[in-house]
Design a protein around this motif. Structure first.
Motif, PDB file in Angstrom:
ATOM      1  N   GLY A   1       0.763  -1.077  -0.044  1.00 15.30           N
ATOM      2  CA  GLY A   1      -0.064  -0.174   0.075  1.00 15.30           C
ATOM      3  C   GLY A   1       0.784   1.253   0.156  1.00 15.30           C
ATOM      4  O   GLY A   1       0.316   2.388  -0.187  1.00 15.30           O
ATOM      5  N   GLY A   2       1.881   1.157   0.119  1.00 16.38           N
ATOM      6  CA  GLY A   2       2.757   2.290   0.202  1.00 16.38           C
ATOM      7  C   GLY A   2       2.928   3.180  -1.367  1.00 16.38           C
ATOM      8  O   GLY A   2       2.345   2.588  -2.342  1.00 16.38           O
ATOM      9  N   GLY A   3       3.386   4.206  -1.389  1.00 17.20           N
ATOM     10  CA  GLY A   3       3.594   4.887  -2.601  1.00 17.20           C
ATOM     11  C   GLY A   3       3.970   6.450  -2.267  1.00 17.20           C
ATOM     12  O   GLY A   3       4.483   6.814  -1.421  1.00 17.20           O
TER      13      GLY A   3
ATOM     14  N   VAL B   1       2.711  10.343  -2.733  1.00 16.62           N
ATOM     15  CA  VAL B   1       1.398  11.244  -2.620  1.00 16.62           C
ATOM     16  C   VAL B   1       1.781  12.664  -2.307  1.00 16.62           C
ATOM     17  O   VAL B   1       2.843  12.541  -1.575  1.00 16.62           O
ATOM     18  CB  VAL B   1       0.688  10.273  -1.235  1.00 16.62           C
TER      19      VAL B   1
ATOM     20  N   SER C   1      -3.852  10.885   1.286  1.00 20.81           N
ATOM     21  CA  SER C   1      -3.862   9.866   2.046  1.00 20.81           C
ATOM     22  C   SER C   1      -3.614   8.618   1.395  1.00 20.81           C
ATOM     23  O   SER C   1      -3.354   8.620   0.073  1.00 20.81           O
ATOM     24  CB  SER C   1      -5.646   9.663   2.189  1.00 20.81           C
ATOM     25  N   LEU C   2      -3.086   7.576   2.326  1.00 21.96           N
ATOM     26  CA  LEU C   2      -2.718   6.365   1.844  1.00 21.96           C
ATOM     27  C   LEU C   2      -3.120   5.284   2.742  1.00 21.96           C
ATOM     28  O   LEU C   2      -3.167   5.831   3.953  1.00 21.96           O
ATOM     29  CB  LEU C   2      -1.214   6.146   1.830  1.00 21.96           C
ATOM     30  N   ARG C   3      -3.605   4.181   2.522  1.00 27.82           N
ATOM     31  CA  ARG C   3      -3.714   2.943   3.364  1.00 27.82           C
ATOM     32  C   ARG C   3      -2.967   1.833   3.122  1.00 27.82           C
ATOM     33  O   ARG C   3      -2.522   1.166   2.086  1.00 27.82           O
ATOM     34  CB  ARG C   3      -5.512   2.553   3.111  1.00 27.82           C
ATOM     35  N   LEU C   4      -1.962   1.588   4.319  1.00 29.15           N
ATOM     36  CA  LEU C   4      -1.186   0.434   4.126  1.00 29.15           C
ATOM     37  C   LEU C   4      -1.842  -0.671   4.835  1.00 29.15           C
ATOM     38  O   LEU C   4      -2.561  -0.606   5.658  1.00 29.15           O
ATOM     39  CB  LEU C   4       0.048   0.655   5.092  1.00 29.15           C
TER      40      LEU C   4
ATOM     41  N   GLN D   1      -4.390   3.559   7.998  1.00 29.73           N
ATOM     42  CA  GLN D   1      -5.240   4.803   7.240  1.00 29.73           C
ATOM     43  C   GLN D   1      -4.460   5.764   7.509  1.00 29.73           C
ATOM     44  O   GLN D   1      -4.431   6.267   8.863  1.00 29.73           O
ATOM     45  CB  GLN D   1      -6.516   4.751   7.390  1.00 29.73           C
TER      46      GLN D   1
ATOM     47  N   VAL E   1       6.619   4.969   1.852  1.00 31.73           N
ATOM     48  CA  VAL E   1       5.690   5.826   1.667  1.00 31.73           C
ATOM     49  C   VAL E   1       6.484   7.311   1.557  1.00 31.73           C
ATOM     50  O   VAL E   1       7.510   7.607   2.232  1.00 31.73           O
ATOM     51  CB  VAL E   1       4.916   6.116   2.999  1.00 31.73           C
TER      52      VAL E   1
END
Length: 128
Positions: A8-10, A12, A17-20, A82, A124
């Motif tokens: 779920g990383g990336g 942004v 927002s991101l969700r791992l 989250q 992230v």
């Protein structure tokens, strides 16, 4: 010992927002605690969130409280992080960790626990 895989990383933008996800396999008991840690370049790895899978009780580091939420789906053996309102300083390699039985404590702005199982991490990156 548990095997843990993060995803779920990336990349942004700040404010996004991101969700791992952290999926566990192996021998999973009812008293597992799972935590999220992060390590920024040149800094020590720090605990930022922890959840008890038995009752869902959770604690957070000061720096992420009110922005990050840890949750679990026991049917999927998965714990989520989250992350909302991301900031440049949230950029780090994020790890999940687990152990049973164990207890997480909040001390000196961070989360501490004696985890023995660790994932490989997911990056992230928050652009300013």
């Amino acid at each position: 010992q548990l095997q843990l895989v993060e995803s779920g990383g990336g990349l942004v933008q700040a404010g996004g927002s991101l969700r791992l996800s952290c999926t566990a396999s192996g021998i999973i008991s009812d008293s597992v605690a799972i935590g999220w840690y992060r390590q920024a370049p040149g800094k020590d790895r720090k605990g930022i969130a922890c959840i008890a899978t038995s009752n869902g009780n959770s604690i957070y580091a000061t720096s992420v409280k009110d922005r990050f939420t840890i949750s679990r789906d026991n049917a999927k053996n998965t714990v989520y992080l989250q992350m909302n309102n991301l900031k440049f300083e949230d950029t780090a390699l994020y790890y999940c960790a687990a152990d049973s039985p164990t207890e997480c404590i909040y001390f000196n702005d961070y989360i501490w626990a004696d985890f023995t199982s660790w994932g490989q991490g997911t990056q992230v990156t928050v652009s300013s």
